[in-house]
Scaffold this active site. Structure first.
Site, PDB file in Angstrom:
ATOM      1  N   HIS A 167       0.820  -1.211   0.000  1.00  0.00           N
ATOM      2  CA  HIS A 167       0.000   0.000   0.000  1.00  0.00           C
ATOM      3  C   HIS A 167       0.856   1.264   0.000  1.00  0.00           C
ATOM      4  CE1 HIS A 167      -3.552   2.372   0.456  1.00  0.00           C
ATOM      5  NE2 HIS A 167      -4.306   1.387   0.901  1.00  0.00           N
ATOM      6  N   ASP A 404     -11.502  -4.677 -18.455  1.00  0.00           N
ATOM      7  CA  ASP A 404     -11.707  -5.604 -19.567  1.00  0.00           C
ATOM      8  C   ASP A 404     -10.420  -5.755 -20.374  1.00  0.00           C
ATOM      9  OD1 ASP A 404     -12.533  -7.092 -21.721  1.00  0.00           O
ATOM     10  OD2 ASP A 404     -14.050  -5.667 -22.415  1.00  0.00           O
TER      11      ASP A 404
END
Length: 457
Positions: A167, A404
């Site tokens: 992170h 996608d």
């Protein structure tokens, strides 16, 4: 009963940006990065339906994924670098640095893993690569990779892309920027098209203003104090609890609207000042009360004055007094600390009470996102020690189901690093606009209770 399955790594390589495309670079950490040095590696999985045999996937999918990853790392090069430290921690990229990419094959039931019903939590850990805890020693030369990837093939069913990252290098918004850029480049490469215009990441840490370095100094002092106390680096529990299951709850748009109406009506009845009543607010309020009820179900807790904590974070790219590009790559999150008595949260209108408390705290950001920032790390350490703290990861705004690669929308998204009861995840629904997916991990013996409290709500 847990299903038996295997996950076998069949290939491992290291993918770097194109040679000579990125000069050696040192990226200093801002105070917004340093506050995440104590966070475990973030593990995410995206599942895609690809009903082809292993040979086809290995020959036609994996090479393109690796090639497009290399092209993407040209722009997102910190993810190929390492976390290091001299007197201060920093991220460093040198020529030859790369991302470890493992390719595995699994005989697990793909359809079962991408479902919403309870699934054995142990099934997901083997689908993400391991990284050490981002906890570099003050004086050590140890370097910690920023990111690793594992692509797992499910013959005649699909693949999963598991990504583990620290992170310190990137928050959720930045990470999703990377993933969608990778997907977009991959889609163009496989279609033999020119590379699409990208929203390029901004790596300029100077846009994060810290007058006189005050906040960075405070956070580094908190970080060094842990090392000076000879405390060991936090351990990562690789032995996922046997009796835990992973569940996805879905709140429909209609259910969310009814929750909003309920909270808004109560605010009007109480003649209180208007409070923010968003999808995030009502969903988080519901889960805060749920998780307490699930965790306490066998503990006979009766102390109504016991304090519970909810600690969400807020993206502040548009909230700070100084301008920060939407494409800023790093951490730009403010911690919010919301506390309430057990009697307030577990009462008849506990969800409404929680929603009002969360809404008020978010509203306070209008006064300045950095108000109280000097105490973020110390406050976080204190509430974590109580064991009565709930965190949330993800956001419906990330649009994870829009990632996608050219194979259509993902079948499922999961956070893997979450443990039982202490956190939950949020994502937009794959199947209904305006609906929300909530990911959580609970004990298998709590499933009946979960159904009761969810249906009651």
């Amino acid at each position: 009963m847990a299903q038996q399955y295997t996950v076998q790594v069949v290939d491992e390589s290291h993918i770097a940006p194109p040679r000579g495309s990125v000069p050696p670079t040192v990226i200093p950490l801002t105070f917004l990065d340093v506050s995440w040095l104590f966070c475990c590696p973030i593990e995410r999985i995206l599942f895609y339906e690809l009903p082809f045999p292993t040979r086809h996937l290995m020959q036609n999918i994996i090479p393109h994924l690796k090639h497009s990853l290399s092209l993407t790392l040209h722009h997102f090069f910190p993810l190929a670098g390492n976390l290091a430290c001299n007197s201060k921690p920093f991220i460093q990229f040198n020529e030859g640095d790369s991302v470890r990419v493992a390719v595995a094959e699994s005989d697990a039931d793909f359809g079962h893993l991408v479902a919403n019903h309870p699934r054995d939590n142990r099934a997901f850990k083997p689908l993400v690569p391991k990284l050490p805890f981002p906890f570099p020693s003050v004086s050590s030369d140890i370097k910690i990779p920023v990111m690793a990837i594992q692509v797992t093939v499910f013959p005649n069913s699909g693949i999963s892309i598991g990504v583990t990252s620290i992170h310190v290098a990137a928050d959720g918004s930045s990470f999703n920027h990377f993933m969608k850029s990778w997907a977009s480049i991959h889609k163009s490469v496989t279609a033999s098209e020119s590379l699409p215009p990208l929203s390029l990441p901004c790596h300029d840490r100077n846009v994060i203003k810290d007058p006189n370095g005050l906040l960075l100094s405070i956070y580094l002092k908190d970080w060094r104090s842990v090392h000076d106390s000879d405390a060991p680096a936090p351990a990562i529990d690789e032995n996922v609890q046997v009796d835990n299951v992973r569940v996805t709850l879905v709140l429909s748009r209609d259910q969310i609207d009814k929750l909003k109406q309920r909270v808004s009506a109560q605010i009007r009845n109480d003649d209180e000042s208007p409070s923010r009543v968003s999808t995030f607010v009502v969903t988080s309020a519901l889960m805060w009360v749920y998780m307490i009820e699930l965790q306490e179900s066998e503990s006979e807790i009766t102390d109504g004055d016991m304090i519970y904590h909810f600690v969400p974070v807020a993206d502040c790219r548009e909230r700070f007094e100084f301008p920060i590009p939407a494409s800023y790559f790093g951490n730009c999150l403010a911690f919010l600390f919301i506390s309430a008595k057990r009697s307030e949260l577990m009462g008849k209108d506990g969800v409404v009470f929680a929603a009002k408390a969360i809404g008020r705290k978010i509203g306070e950001l209008e006064k300045g996102a950095l108000v109280g920032a000097e105490k973020w790390t110390s406050n976080l350490n204190e509430v974590v020690k109580t064991g009565r703290v709930l965190a949330v990861g993800g956001s419906p705004k990330f649009g994870v189901y829009e990632t996608d690669f050219g194979w259509g929308r993902p079948k499922k998204f999961e956070f893997v690093h979450f443990g039982a009861y202490g956190s939950f995840s949020l994502a937009e629904s794959r199947d209904e606009e305006g609906a929300i997916e909530i990911g959580l991990v609970i004990g298998r013996d709590k499933l009946d209770l979960l159904n009761v409290v969810f249906n009651d709500a």
